[in-house]
Write a protein that holds these residues in place. Structure first.
Motif, mmCIF file in Angstrom:
data_model
loop_
_atom_site.group_PDB
_atom_site.id
_atom_site.type_symbol
_atom_site.label_atom_id
_atom_site.label_comp_id
_atom_site.label_asym_id
_atom_site.label_seq_id
_atom_site.Cartn_x
_atom_site.Cartn_y
_atom_site.Cartn_z
ATOM 1 N N GLN A 75 0.906 -1.023 0.179
ATOM 2 C CA GLN A 75 0.038 0.032 -0.070
ATOM 3 C C GLN A 75 0.910 1.325 -0.288
ATOM 4 O OE1 GLN A 75 -2.594 -0.965 3.604
ATOM 5 N NE2 GLN A 75 -4.227 0.163 2.409
ATOM 6 N N LEU A 76 0.421 2.206 -0.776
ATOM 7 C CA LEU A 76 1.031 3.602 -0.627
ATOM 8 C C LEU A 76 0.044 4.761 -0.583
ATOM 9 C CD1 LEU A 76 3.344 4.197 -3.644
ATOM 10 C CD2 LEU A 76 4.040 4.238 -1.315
ATOM 11 N N ILE A 77 0.317 5.182 0.835
ATOM 12 C CA ILE A 77 -0.973 5.912 1.437
ATOM 13 C C ILE A 77 -0.385 7.479 1.496
ATOM 14 C CG2 ILE A 77 -2.411 6.690 3.468
ATOM 15 C CD1 ILE A 77 -1.355 3.426 4.221
ATOM 16 N N LEU A 78 -1.245 8.376 0.636
ATOM 17 C CA LEU A 78 -0.688 9.634 0.598
ATOM 18 C C LEU A 78 -1.586 10.423 1.475
ATOM 19 C CD1 LEU A 78 1.247 11.559 -1.007
ATOM 20 C CD2 LEU A 78 -0.726 11.774 -2.841
ATOM 21 N N VAL A 79 -1.088 11.320 2.346
ATOM 22 C CA VAL A 79 -1.770 11.979 3.347
ATOM 23 C C VAL A 79 -2.095 13.651 2.789
ATOM 24 C CG1 VAL A 79 -2.016 12.923 5.796
ATOM 25 C CG2 VAL A 79 -1.064 10.808 5.150
ATOM 26 N N ASP A 80 -3.143 13.767 2.121
ATOM 27 C CA ASP A 80 -3.365 15.196 1.431
ATOM 28 C C ASP A 80 -2.815 15.164 0.101
ATOM 29 O OD1 ASP A 80 -5.302 15.977 3.344
ATOM 30 O OD2 ASP A 80 -3.668 17.190 4.357
ATOM 31 N N ASP A 110 -4.119 4.702 -1.817
ATOM 32 C CA ASP A 110 -5.203 5.194 -0.836
ATOM 33 C C ASP A 110 -4.714 6.957 -0.596
ATOM 34 O OD1 ASP A 110 -6.491 2.931 0.200
ATOM 35 O OD2 ASP A 110 -4.229 2.504 0.394
ATOM 36 N N VAL A 111 -5.623 7.628 -0.586
ATOM 37 C CA VAL A 111 -5.442 9.201 -0.306
ATOM 38 C C VAL A 111 -6.233 9.395 1.218
ATOM 39 C CG1 VAL A 111 -5.450 11.563 -1.037
ATOM 40 C CG2 VAL A 111 -4.868 9.733 -2.611
ATOM 41 N N LEU A 112 -5.639 9.833 1.947
ATOM 42 C CA LEU A 112 -6.222 10.406 3.291
ATOM 43 C C LEU A 112 -6.469 11.921 3.447
ATOM 44 C CD1 LEU A 112 -7.488 10.095 6.112
ATOM 45 C CD2 LEU A 112 -5.127 9.692 7.046
ATOM 46 N N ILE A 113 -7.561 12.219 3.317
ATOM 47 C CA ILE A 113 -7.919 13.644 3.209
ATOM 48 C C ILE A 113 -7.994 14.151 4.540
ATOM 49 C CG2 ILE A 113 -9.562 15.664 2.457
ATOM 50 C CD1 ILE A 113 -10.212 13.865 0.446
ATOM 51 N N THR A 114 -7.150 15.223 5.380
ATOM 52 C CA THR A 114 -7.304 15.496 6.463
ATOM 53 C C THR A 114 -8.336 16.637 6.758
ATOM 54 O OG1 THR A 114 -5.524 17.357 6.243
ATOM 55 C CG2 THR A 114 -4.660 14.976 6.946
ATOM 56 N N HIS A 115 -8.386 17.608 5.631
ATOM 57 C CA HIS A 115 -9.597 18.604 5.685
ATOM 58 C C HIS A 115 -9.418 19.205 4.330
ATOM 59 C CE1 HIS A 115 -6.016 20.864 6.218
ATOM 60 N NE2 HIS A 115 -6.430 22.074 5.937
ATOM 61 N N ALA A 116 -10.622 19.892 4.102
ATOM 62 C CA ALA A 116 -10.869 20.126 2.515
ATOM 63 C C ALA A 116 -10.501 21.460 2.360
ATOM 64 C CB ALA A 116 -12.450 19.811 2.202
ATOM 65 N N ASN A 135 -5.680 5.117 -9.342
ATOM 66 C CA ASN A 135 -6.238 3.795 -8.712
ATOM 67 C C ASN A 135 -6.399 3.868 -7.120
ATOM 68 O OD1 ASN A 135 -5.435 2.492 -11.047
ATOM 69 N ND2 ASN A 135 -3.314 2.824 -10.652
ATOM 70 N N ALA A 136 -6.543 5.329 -6.769
ATOM 71 C CA ALA A 136 -6.504 5.527 -5.508
ATOM 72 C C ALA A 136 -8.191 5.561 -4.657
ATOM 73 C CB ALA A 136 -5.941 6.916 -4.930
ATOM 74 N N ARG A 137 -8.227 5.121 -3.541
ATOM 75 C CA ARG A 137 -9.449 5.205 -2.835
ATOM 76 C C ARG A 137 -9.224 6.431 -1.890
ATOM 77 N NH1 ARG A 137 -13.245 2.324 -3.991
ATOM 78 N NH2 ARG A 137 -14.563 3.198 -2.303
ATOM 79 N N PHE A 138 -10.389 7.294 -1.586
ATOM 80 C CA PHE A 138 -10.085 8.464 -1.002
ATOM 81 C C PHE A 138 -10.797 8.233 0.666
ATOM 82 C CE2 PHE A 138 -9.654 9.542 -5.327
ATOM 83 C CZ PHE A 138 -8.388 10.541 -5.075
#
Length: 301
Positions: A75-80, A110-116, A135-138
């Motif tokens: 997994q490669l998880i991007l934070v914002d 995967d992309v984790l959105i901390t705030h918009a 290919n990412a889920r958010f």
């Protein structure tokens, strides 16, 4: 000129027990003078004294956009996602930094959105409204999503409501484009068996901070809790970027206290590159202390 030669892209690799963490540069932003946006409630003379004490420029607020990437097995998880194409001059360098670390946009799972806010979700879509990370889920907190998609998002405690109102249509457009691959969590949930989420409201109603952990190691990403070392030493000075000004101050004080008490290693999106360090205390003030490391592209424990 030298400025034009600067690439503004870079990565720092942090081996982290069974994980790898990277801090990626998306470039930076500048807003001219600090006030009234940053240190809104400071007397100008007090602000100048603090900037001088902290060796920060007196007349211009510039801040990096530091983006965290976590590698966990496959997994490669991007934070914002940084600014995207909205500030081509100074920012939007994330994909170059990602490439320098050995990865491409299609590798992100995967992309984790901390705030918009735009400098965190601007990199989700291309200028032609295509997905940058195909290919990412958010992932986004329920509170944050419900706030922006309310009939009329409301900013009663803002010191500058036009900031907040001006971003609503952009947020709805970007988040609307990923609804089919958006997972909703509640602040406090654990994600990917390596991230603890925590509510940190004020900067937005659903703004979160996260703690990434593996084995005995952990690092707490403060995201936009603080936009400058000056707001660590003087959390009550506040920022107009917090739509709930006073809640932002309370959250900032509480979490800084927690970081100091627990001697946490922390990072943040807009503290001086690479934005990794500790919240220390001197003379009744918190103080940002950056973590020393030896190799320019590698931080080890």
């Amino acid at each position: 000129t030298l400025m034009n030669m600067q690439t503004n892209y870079c990565h720092l690799k942090i081996p982290f027990d069974t994980l790898e963490i990277y801090i990626l540069s998306d470039g930076y932003f500048d807003i001219g003078s600090y006030q009234p946006i940053i240190a809104t409630d400071a007397a100008p003379a007090d602000l100048q004294k603090e900037l001088n004490r902290l060796h920060l420029p007196a007349d211009i607020y510039e801040a990096p956009i530091n983006v965290m990437l976590i590698r966990k097995n496959e997994q490669l998880i991007l934070v914002d996602t940084g600014e995207g194409f909205y500030d081509k001059k100074n920012a939007g360098k994330l994909l170059h930094s990602l490439k320098s670390a050995g990865f491409g946009a299609s590798d992100i799972s995967d992309v984790l959105i901390t705030h918009a806010h735009r400098d965190h979700i601007g990199g989700i879509l291309t200028e032609n409204d295509n997905l940058v990370f195909p290919n990412a889920r958010f992932y986004i907190s329920r509170t944050e999503l419900e706030f922006w998609f309310a009939q009329e998002p409301n900013f009663p405690n803002s010191r500058r409501p036009e900031f907040a109102h001006g971003s609503v249509s952009l947020v709805k457009k970007i988040l609307g484009a990923i609804t089919h691959r958006l997972e909703i969590f509640d602040a406090g949930d654990e994600l990917f068996s390596c991230i603890k989420t925590q509510a940190a409201p004020g900067h937005t109603p659903g703004h979160i901070i996260i703690t990434v952990y593996s084995g005995k190691l952990s690092i707490t990403h403060l995201v936009d809790l603080v936009h400058s070392p000056v707001l660590i030493s003087n959390p009550v000075w506040g920022t107009q970027w917090d739509p709930d000004f006073s809640l932002g101050i309370d959250t900032r004080k509480n979490i800084l206290e927690q970081c100091h008490e627990q001697k946490l290693l922390v990072c943040a999106s807009h503290l001086p590159w690479p934005g990794i360090g500790f919240i220390d205390r001197y003379h009744d003030q918190w103080q940002w202390t950056s973590k020393p490391y030896i190799s320019p592209l590698l931080l080890t424990f």
